[in-house]
Design a protein around this motif. Structure first.
Motif, PDB file in Angstrom:
ATOM      1  N   ARG A 165       0.828  -1.207   0.000  1.00 23.18           N
ATOM      2  CA  ARG A 165       0.000   0.000   0.000  1.00 23.18           C
ATOM      3  C   ARG A 165       0.863   1.258   0.000  1.00 23.18           C
ATOM      4  NH1 ARG A 165      -5.154   1.519   2.015  1.00 23.18           N
ATOM      5  NH2 ARG A 165      -5.299   3.773   1.803  1.00 23.18           N
ATOM      6  N   SER A 166       1.927   1.243   0.812  1.00 23.27           N
ATOM      7  CA  SER A 166       2.753   2.451   0.903  1.00 23.27           C
ATOM      8  C   SER A 166       3.555   2.658  -0.381  1.00 23.27           C
ATOM      9  CB  SER A 166       3.652   2.414   2.139  1.00 23.27           C
ATOM     10  OG  SER A 166       4.451   1.274   2.119  1.00 23.27           O
ATOM     11  N   LEU A 167       3.930   1.562  -1.067  1.00 30.27           N
ATOM     12  CA  LEU A 167       4.626   1.705  -2.343  1.00 30.27           C
ATOM     13  C   LEU A 167       3.707   2.378  -3.370  1.00 30.27           C
ATOM     14  CD1 LEU A 167       6.515  -1.708  -2.678  1.00 30.27           C
ATOM     15  CD2 LEU A 167       7.534   0.558  -2.371  1.00 30.27           C
ATOM     16  N   TYR A 168       2.434   1.980  -3.340  1.00 26.12           N
ATOM     17  CA  TYR A 168       1.472   2.580  -4.271  1.00 26.12           C
ATOM     18  C   TYR A 168       1.254   4.057  -3.942  1.00 26.12           C
ATOM     19  CZ  TYR A 168      -2.823   3.691  -6.725  1.00 26.12           C
ATOM     20  OH  TYR A 168      -3.759   4.300  -7.519  1.00 26.12           O
ATOM     21  N   ASP A 169       1.089   4.366  -2.650  1.00 29.06           N
ATOM     22  CA  ASP A 169       0.895   5.765  -2.236  1.00 29.06           C
ATOM     23  C   ASP A 169       2.074   6.642  -2.671  1.00 29.06           C
ATOM     24  OD1 ASP A 169      -1.622   5.540  -1.101  1.00 29.06           O
ATOM     25  OD2 ASP A 169      -0.847   4.969   0.853  1.00 29.06           O
ATOM     26  N   LYS A 170       3.284   6.083  -2.562  1.00 27.57           N
ATOM     27  CA  LYS A 170       4.491   6.835  -2.953  1.00 27.57           C
ATOM     28  C   LYS A 170       4.493   7.111  -4.449  1.00 27.57           C
ATOM     29  CE  LYS A 170       7.983   5.606   0.357  1.00 27.57           C
ATOM     30  NZ  LYS A 170       8.871   4.482   0.685  1.00 27.57           N
ATOM     31  N   LYS A 171       4.161   6.070  -5.222  1.00 26.80           N
ATOM     32  CA  LYS A 171       4.139   6.186  -6.682  1.00 26.80           C
ATOM     33  C   LYS A 171       3.117   7.248  -7.107  1.00 26.80           C
ATOM     34  CE  LYS A 171       2.372   3.432 -10.313  1.00 26.80           C
ATOM     35  NZ  LYS A 171       1.859   2.119 -10.693  1.00 26.80           N
ATOM     36  N   LEU A 172       1.973   7.235  -6.403  1.00 29.80           N
ATOM     37  CA  LEU A 172       0.890   8.169  -6.725  1.00 29.80           C
ATOM     38  C   LEU A 172       1.324   9.616  -6.455  1.00 29.80           C
ATOM     39  CD1 LEU A 172      -1.983   7.374  -7.676  1.00 29.80           C
ATOM     40  CD2 LEU A 172      -2.751   7.827  -5.367  1.00 29.80           C
ATOM     41  N   LYS A 173       1.981   9.812  -5.311  1.00 27.12           N
ATOM     42  CA  LYS A 173       2.454  11.146  -4.940  1.00 27.12           C
ATOM     43  C   LYS A 173       3.457  11.660  -5.960  1.00 27.12           C
ATOM     44  CE  LYS A 173       1.917  11.370   0.007  1.00 27.12           C
ATOM     45  NZ  LYS A 173       2.533  10.769   1.183  1.00 27.12           N
ATOM     46  N   LYS A 174       4.353  10.766  -6.383  1.00 27.55           N
ATOM     47  CA  LYS A 174       5.394  11.112  -7.355  1.00 27.55           C
ATOM     48  C   LYS A 174       4.738  11.539  -8.679  1.00 27.55           C
ATOM     49  CE  LYS A 174       9.406   8.870  -9.263  1.00 27.55           C
ATOM     50  NZ  LYS A 174       9.965   7.509  -9.409  1.00 27.55           N
ATOM     51  N   ASN A 175       3.762  10.742  -9.129  1.00 29.45           N
ATOM     52  CA  ASN A 175       3.090  11.040 -10.399  1.00 29.45           C
ATOM     53  C   ASN A 175       2.354  12.362 -10.345  1.00 29.45           C
ATOM     54  OD1 ASN A 175       3.994   8.647 -11.384  1.00 29.45           O
ATOM     55  ND2 ASN A 175       2.054   7.571 -11.245  1.00 29.45           N
ATOM     56  N   ARG A 176       1.800  12.704  -9.159  1.00 34.94           N
ATOM     57  CA  ARG A 176       1.024  13.937  -9.058  1.00 34.94           C
ATOM     58  C   ARG A 176       1.931  15.161  -9.086  1.00 34.94           C
ATOM     59  NH1 ARG A 176      -2.630  13.612  -4.087  1.00 34.94           N
ATOM     60  NH2 ARG A 176      -4.625  13.858  -5.109  1.00 34.94           N
ATOM     61  N   LYS A 177       3.178  14.982  -8.675  1.00 38.46           N
ATOM     62  CA  LYS A 177       4.108  16.117  -8.675  1.00 38.46           C
ATOM     63  C   LYS A 177       4.552  16.457 -10.095  1.00 38.46           C
ATOM     64  CE  LYS A 177       5.992  15.708  -4.065  1.00 38.46           C
ATOM     65  NZ  LYS A 177       6.882  14.760  -3.384  1.00 38.46           N
ATOM     66  N   MET A 178       4.546  15.436 -10.964  1.00 40.20           N
ATOM     67  CA  MET A 178       5.040  15.648 -12.337  1.00 40.20           C
ATOM     68  C   MET A 178       4.043  16.459 -13.178  1.00 40.20           C
ATOM     69  SD  MET A 178       7.253  12.316 -13.392  1.00 40.20           S
ATOM     70  CE  MET A 178       6.005  11.108 -13.331  1.00 40.20           C
TER      71      MET A 178
END
Ligand code: NI
Length: 171
Positions: free
Chosen positions: A158-171
């Motif tokens: 779950r935390s890996l997915y949350d991290k990926k999501l945060k990263k994508n939103r910054k781009m």
């Protein structure tokens, strides 16, 4: 009418839905919108809270239970569904969700379940299923209690997915 689907991490996806207390025009319209949205996006099912309506209504594509890729879609409205576990033995399916973009994960749930609901005529509907289809029944009713499949996976995944999501939103 096609309706926008709420996307995680929208907090409304954690909201509990209210029982339907009568088959009104509003409920018929809701069922039509859910069908239109599911047909347009594709998938085995959709729940009313995913389009921001917090009523206990889900749509399931019953053709998915037949293991026949050529079976025509059969979208069944299930109102006030109640789930019963028939076989609690753990079973894992690879799940995804219209509200959880770009992510799939194996989710462990009871192997076989029954679902009791009413249809748009107020007639009782009884479904039983296992495997992918049983998982879909549980996944959709979970939505009515504000539970997403990612709430049922390991903290690490779950935390890996949350991290990926945060990263994508910054781009
Ligand atoms: Ni879902």
């Amino acid at each position: 009418m096609l309706r926008p689907v709420l996307q995680y991490p929208d907090p409304r996806l954690s909201q509990k839905s209210e029982p339907v207390d009568g088959i009104t025009e509003e409920i018929r319209g809701l069922v039509q919108d859910l069908k239109d949205t599911l047909i347009s996006i594709g998938g085995v099912g959709i729940a009313a809270p995913q389009i921001g309506v917090f009523k206990r209504v889900v749509i399931l594509d019953l053709s998915q239970a037949r293991h026949d890729p050529d079976a025509p879609q059969e979208l069944a409205p299930l109102i006030n569904p109640v789930l019963t576990v028939l076989d609690p033995a753990p079973h894992e399916e690879n799940e995804g969700c219209l509200s959880v973009p770009d992510f799939r994960a194996r989710v462990r749930r009871p192997r076989r379940v029954a679902l009791d609901a009413v249809d748009l005529d107020g007639k009782p509907v009884h479904l039983e299923g296992e495997g992918y289809y049983g998982a879909a029944m549980q996944h959709e009713t979970d939505h009515l209690d504000g539970v997403l499949f990612i709430d049922r996976i390991s903290y690490l995944k779950r935390s890996l997915y949350d991290k990926k999501l945060k990263k994508n939103r910054k781009m």
